[in-house]
Design an enzyme around this catalytic site. Structure first.
Site, PDB file in Angstrom:
ATOM      1  N   ARG A  10      49.450  62.576  15.824  1.00  0.00           N
ATOM      2  CA  ARG A  10      47.942  61.647  15.100  1.00  0.00           C
ATOM      3  C   ARG A  10      48.185  61.411  13.847  1.00  0.00           C
ATOM      4  O   ARG A  10      48.634  62.302  13.055  1.00  0.00           O
ATOM      5  CB  ARG A  10      46.751  62.692  15.378  1.00  0.00           C
ATOM      6  CG  ARG A  10      45.687  61.876  14.900  1.00  0.00           C
ATOM      7  CD  ARG A  10      44.334  62.793  14.944  1.00  0.00           C
ATOM      8  NE  ARG A  10      44.570  63.869  14.189  1.00  0.00           N
ATOM      9  CZ  ARG A  10      44.454  63.961  12.807  1.00  0.00           C
ATOM     10  NH1 ARG A  10      44.155  62.963  12.163  1.00  0.00           N
ATOM     11  NH2 ARG A  10      44.784  65.178  11.911  1.00  0.00           N
ATOM     12  N   CYS A  11      47.810  60.400  13.505  1.00  0.00           N
ATOM     13  CA  CYS A  11      47.572  59.989  11.932  1.00  0.00           C
ATOM     14  C   CYS A  11      46.352  59.167  11.590  1.00  0.00           C
ATOM     15  O   CYS A  11      45.624  58.811  12.490  1.00  0.00           O
ATOM     16  CB  CYS A  11      48.929  59.044  11.384  1.00  0.00           C
ATOM     17  SG  CYS A  11      48.934  57.306  12.267  1.00  0.00           S
ATOM     18  N   SER A  12      45.895  59.755  10.512  1.00  0.00           N
ATOM     19  CA  SER A  12      44.662  59.276  10.217  1.00  0.00           C
ATOM     20  C   SER A  12      44.366  57.941  10.143  1.00  0.00           C
ATOM     21  O   SER A  12      43.029  57.329  10.021  1.00  0.00           O
ATOM     22  CB  SER A  12      43.951  59.925   8.937  1.00  0.00           C
ATOM     23  OG  SER A  12      44.210  61.381   9.047  1.00  0.00           O
ATOM     24  N   THR A  13      45.192  57.081   9.300  1.00  0.00           N
ATOM     25  CA  THR A  13      44.999  55.556   8.867  1.00  0.00           C
ATOM     26  C   THR A  13      45.898  54.823   9.739  1.00  0.00           C
ATOM     27  O   THR A  13      47.130  55.167  10.324  1.00  0.00           O
ATOM     28  CB  THR A  13      44.973  55.668   7.695  1.00  0.00           C
ATOM     29  OG1 THR A  13      46.381  55.594   7.155  1.00  0.00           O
ATOM     30  CG2 THR A  13      44.108  56.329   6.839  1.00  0.00           C
ATOM     31  N   GLN A  16      49.573  54.808   8.217  1.00  0.00           N
ATOM     32  CA  GLN A  16      50.412  56.029   8.282  1.00  0.00           C
ATOM     33  C   GLN A  16      51.066  55.758   9.721  1.00  0.00           C
ATOM     34  O   GLN A  16      51.068  54.839  10.478  1.00  0.00           O
ATOM     35  CB  GLN A  16      49.677  57.210   8.590  1.00  0.00           C
ATOM     36  CG  GLN A  16      48.957  57.620   7.125  1.00  0.00           C
ATOM     37  CD  GLN A  16      48.234  58.912   7.387  1.00  0.00           C
ATOM     38  OE1 GLN A  16      47.543  59.129   8.305  1.00  0.00           O
ATOM     39  NE2 GLN A  16      47.886  59.589   6.512  1.00  0.00           N
TER      40      GLN A  16
END
Length: 193
Positions: A10-13, A16
Site C-alpha cells: 500500500r502507498c498513501s498517495t 508514491q
C-alpha cells in the site's frame, strides 16, 4: 492447497510508487500474481479494496506478507482488527523477514508492540507535517485558504444585512457564496453603525 504466501502492498498517495514493496514481497517468496495492492489510500482508512482481497485470499496455514507493518495498519485498533481476522483463520503474518503466528501468545504481544510503534510513527509524521506547515506559514510560503469576500464586500454585506432589507439567501445569491459563508462572514464582521 495450504501454506501459500499472500502479499499486500500500500502507498498513501498517487505520487508514491509500489515497485519497491512489490520487489521486497517477491524477494520474500510471494508470487507476483498473489500480491494485492492499494494505491493512493491512507492506512487509516478501513475501506481498502486490496487489503480486503488479500484477507479474502488467505486461508488457514497461509501467511500474509507485508514489507513493513505501517503498510498494513496505521493504528492500534486497525492492527488489532486485522490480527483478529488472521487469528480467526489461523493465518500467520510475515513482516519483512520476521514471521509470527498471531495465535501464539508471543506473536500477539509482538503484534501489539509493532502496532503501537506504527501508530507512534504515524503520529510523528503528522506532528512533523504540522510543524513544517507552521514554519512555511511563518516564512510566508503557506498562506492558507483565501477569503471568499474582500474586506469591502464584508463591510457591504454587514451594512446590507443590518438594514433588515435582505434575507440570508438573498445575500448569498448577490455575493455568489453559500449561506454558510454569509453566516461566517457576519460573525467575523462587526455590526455597522
Amino acid at each position: 492447497m495450504n501454506n501459500l504466501l499472500i502479499g499486500y502492498a500500500r502507498c498513501s498517495t498517487d505520487k508514491q510508487d509500489l515497485q519497491i514493496q512489490r520487489e521486497t514481497l517477491t524477494s520474500l517468496g510471494v508470487a507476483a500474481d498473489r500480491i494485492y495492492c492499494d494505491h493512493g489510500l491512507t492506512g487509516t482508512k478501513r475501506d481498502r479494496p486490496g487489503l480486503t482481497q488479500a484477507l479474502a485470499a488467505v486461508r488457514g496455514g497461509d501467511t500474509l506478507v507485508v514489507a513493513k507493518l505501517d503498510r498494513l495498519a496505521r493504528s492500534v485498533p486497525d492492527a488489532r482488527w486485522i490480527a483478529e481476522q488472521l487469528t480467526e483463520r489461523g493465518v500467520r503474518l510475515q513482516i519483512g523477514a520476521s514471521v509470527y503466528d498471531p495465535t501464539d501468545p508471543m506473536g500477539k504481544m509482538f503484534f501489539n508492540i509493532l502496532a503501537t510503534f506504527a501508530e507512534f510513527e504515524a503520529d510523528l509524521i503528522r506532528l512533523r507535517t504540522r510543524e513544517g506547515m507552521k514554519r512555511a506559514k511563518a516564512q510566508g510560503k503557506l498562506r492558507g485558504k483565501q477569503p471568499k469576500l474582500s474586506s469591502m464586500q464584508y463591510k457591504e454585506l454587514r451594512r446590507m444585512y443590518d438594514s433588515g432589507d435582505y434575507a440570508i439567501s438573498d445575500l448569498a445569491e448577490m455575493f455568489r457564496v453559500s449561506r454558510a459563508t454569509i453566516y461566517r462572514s457576519l460573525e467575523r464582521t462587526p455590526v455597522s453603525r
